[in-house]
Scaffold this motif. Sequence first.
Motif, PDB file in Angstrom:
ATOM      1  N   PRO A 187       0.830  -1.217   0.000  1.00 17.00           N
ATOM      2  CA  PRO A 187       0.000   0.000   0.000  1.00 17.00           C
ATOM      3  C   PRO A 187       0.859   1.260   0.000  1.00 17.00           C
ATOM      4  O   PRO A 187       1.822   1.369   0.767  1.00 17.00           O
ATOM      5  CB  PRO A 187      -0.800  -0.120   1.307  1.00 17.00           C
ATOM      6  CG  PRO A 187      -0.706  -1.567   1.695  1.00 17.00           C
ATOM      7  CD  PRO A 187       0.622  -2.036   1.191  1.00 17.00           C
ATOM      8  N   SER A 188       0.529   2.203  -0.861  1.00 20.87           N
ATOM      9  CA  SER A 188       1.287   3.460  -0.929  1.00 20.87           C
ATOM     10  C   SER A 188       1.132   4.284   0.337  1.00 20.87           C
ATOM     11  O   SER A 188       1.986   5.126   0.651  1.00 20.87           O
ATOM     12  CB  SER A 188       0.830   4.265  -2.146  1.00 20.87           C
ATOM     13  OG  SER A 188      -0.566   4.556  -2.066  1.00 20.87           O
ATOM     14  N   GLU A 189       0.031   4.041   1.087  1.00 18.89           N
ATOM     15  CA  GLU A 189      -0.189   4.798   2.318  1.00 18.89           C
ATOM     16  C   GLU A 189       0.923   4.567   3.341  1.00 18.89           C
ATOM     17  O   GLU A 189       1.233   5.458   4.149  1.00 18.89           O
ATOM     18  CB  GLU A 189      -1.540   4.429   2.951  1.00 18.89           C
ATOM     19  CG  GLU A 189      -2.759   4.845   2.141  1.00 18.89           C
ATOM     20  CD  GLU A 189      -3.059   3.876   1.018  1.00 18.89           C
ATOM     21  OE1 GLU A 189      -2.342   2.848   0.919  1.00 18.89           O
ATOM     22  OE2 GLU A 189      -3.989   4.152   0.219  1.00 18.89           O
ATOM     23  N   VAL A 195       7.035   8.867   5.470  1.00 15.11           N
ATOM     24  CA  VAL A 195       7.568  10.203   5.196  1.00 15.11           C
ATOM     25  C   VAL A 195       7.104  11.198   6.250  1.00 15.11           C
ATOM     26  O   VAL A 195       7.877  12.043   6.739  1.00 15.11           O
ATOM     27  CB  VAL A 195       7.137  10.664   3.782  1.00 15.11           C
ATOM     28  CG1 VAL A 195       7.511  12.123   3.557  1.00 15.11           C
ATOM     29  CG2 VAL A 195       7.777   9.785   2.729  1.00 15.11           C
ATOM     30  N   MET A 196       5.848  11.090   6.661  1.00 13.23           N
ATOM     31  CA  MET A 196       5.319  11.993   7.686  1.00 13.23           C
ATOM     32  C   MET A 196       5.999  11.769   9.032  1.00 13.23           C
ATOM     33  O   MET A 196       6.147  12.708   9.834  1.00 13.23           O
ATOM     34  CB  MET A 196       3.812  11.793   7.819  1.00 13.23           C
ATOM     35  CG  MET A 196       3.016  12.214   6.588  1.00 13.23           C
ATOM     36  SD  MET A 196       1.242  11.929   6.773  1.00 13.23           S
ATOM     37  CE  MET A 196       0.880  13.040   8.137  1.00 13.23           C
ATOM     38  N   THR A 200      13.830   8.055   6.671  1.00 11.24           N
ATOM     39  CA  THR A 200      14.668   8.259   5.494  1.00 11.24           C
ATOM     40  C   THR A 200      14.269   7.276   4.402  1.00 11.24           C
ATOM     41  O   THR A 200      13.501   6.333   4.640  1.00 11.24           O
ATOM     42  CB  THR A 200      16.148   8.087   5.844  1.00 11.24           C
ATOM     43  OG1 THR A 200      16.364   6.728   6.271  1.00 11.24           O
ATOM     44  CG2 THR A 200      16.563   9.028   6.957  1.00 11.24           C
ATOM     45  N   ALA A 201      14.804   7.495   3.203  1.00 12.92           N
ATOM     46  CA  ALA A 201      14.505   6.598   2.079  1.00 12.92           C
ATOM     47  C   ALA A 201      14.977   5.180   2.378  1.00 12.92           C
ATOM     48  O   ALA A 201      14.299   4.207   2.048  1.00 12.92           O
ATOM     49  CB  ALA A 201      15.149   7.127   0.797  1.00 12.92           C
ATOM     50  N   TRP A 202      16.166   5.076   2.997  1.00 18.40           N
ATOM     51  CA  TRP A 202      16.687   3.750   3.329  1.00 18.40           C
ATOM     52  C   TRP A 202      15.825   3.061   4.378  1.00 18.40           C
ATOM     53  O   TRP A 202      15.572   1.863   4.280  1.00 18.40           O
ATOM     54  CB  TRP A 202      18.126   3.862   3.817  1.00 18.40           C
ATOM     55  CG  TRP A 202      18.655   2.579   4.390  1.00 18.40           C
ATOM     56  CD1 TRP A 202      18.875   2.279   5.699  1.00 18.40           C
ATOM     57  CD2 TRP A 202      18.979   1.391   3.656  1.00 18.40           C
ATOM     58  NE1 TRP A 202      19.328   0.998   5.844  1.00 18.40           N
ATOM     59  CE2 TRP A 202      19.409   0.423   4.596  1.00 18.40           C
ATOM     60  CE3 TRP A 202      18.959   1.060   2.298  1.00 18.40           C
ATOM     61  CZ2 TRP A 202      19.816  -0.843   4.216  1.00 18.40           C
ATOM     62  CZ3 TRP A 202      19.359  -0.223   1.922  1.00 18.40           C
ATOM     63  CH2 TRP A 202      19.776  -1.150   2.882  1.00 18.40           C
ATOM     64  N   GLN A 203      15.355   3.815   5.387  1.00 19.00           N
ATOM     65  CA  GLN A 203      14.500   3.233   6.420  1.00 19.00           C
ATOM     66  C   GLN A 203      13.172   2.763   5.830  1.00 19.00           C
ATOM     67  O   GLN A 203      12.666   1.690   6.196  1.00 19.00           O
ATOM     68  CB  GLN A 203      14.262   4.258   7.533  1.00 19.00           C
ATOM     69  CG  GLN A 203      15.480   4.531   8.397  1.00 19.00           C
ATOM     70  CD  GLN A 203      15.271   5.665   9.373  1.00 19.00           C
ATOM     71  OE1 GLN A 203      14.480   6.586   9.114  1.00 19.00           O
ATOM     72  NE2 GLN A 203      15.979   5.632  10.496  1.00 19.00           N
TER      73      GLN A 203
END
Length: 297
Positions: A187-189, A195-196, A200-203
Amino acid sequence: MGTRRLKRLNSTGLLFILPAVLIVVLLLIYPIISSIYFSFTSKNLIKVNYAWVWLDNFTWVLTNPDFYHAFVNSIKWTVYSIIGQLLLGFASALALNKIPRFSGIYRTLLIIPWAFPAIVIAFSWKWILNDVYGFIPNLLTTMGITENNINLFAEPTYVFAAVVFINIWFGYPLFMVNILSALKTIPSEQYEAAVMDGATAWQSFWSITVRHIRGVIGLLLVLRTIWIFNNFDLLYLMTGGGPSDITTTLPIFAYKAGWGMKQLGVASAITIILLLFLLCVCLVYFRFLNKWEKEDR
């Protein structure tokens, strides 16, 4: 009436699954039982009579240096191929998942290697790498990288790397397609929430992407480990186990014992050892899969 109908339904169901059961018995159970039986005998493909030798075949195999050479080759062939297929398939799946347009065309093009039978793959690469008319050896010579055309399948220094590369190219689409399907179910959610929360991107990649698809990857690793470790046709068609047994794996070693030396009992012992080893490997895999399944509950 209800009992009669239930019995009739059960009988109908048994009739439907009977062909599948017969196929499993003939193609799986019978060969395993016969291999176990012959592994304790002096069965020879030329001689009619044979006798019980009990553990002599296993003793011969386990004290033969060629067996351990083939076993190490099988380990390297499997590990290197799986790592390459996983990394390339994972990277391709991530890239396709980010492509908004024409992803179907790219996916079709990338899956082409998996669509060809092993014999086509083997002879195509033997033609491409041939030192007389092969494209790659001539290209390397033209570019000045090599002084003369090199037959990679005949060079002890390069042959193993060459066959592993071909196996990676041949098998990575299976990882790509299945991982891509798993990525589509995330799910994109969850990424938006990460992000909210300041991840990070890696996390996000490790905690969301990898966590969701690791079950699929685990099952693929089980299937590919069994398939690659037992693989015979592709490697044998390309090198025949040579040069100087550099690419001889356990399936090829068993083939040479059974059809070369005509010692079916010895070949059966090798296959039983191979089976026991793969069972142990699968138990380790399934232990991790069960652990991940419990963590996801």
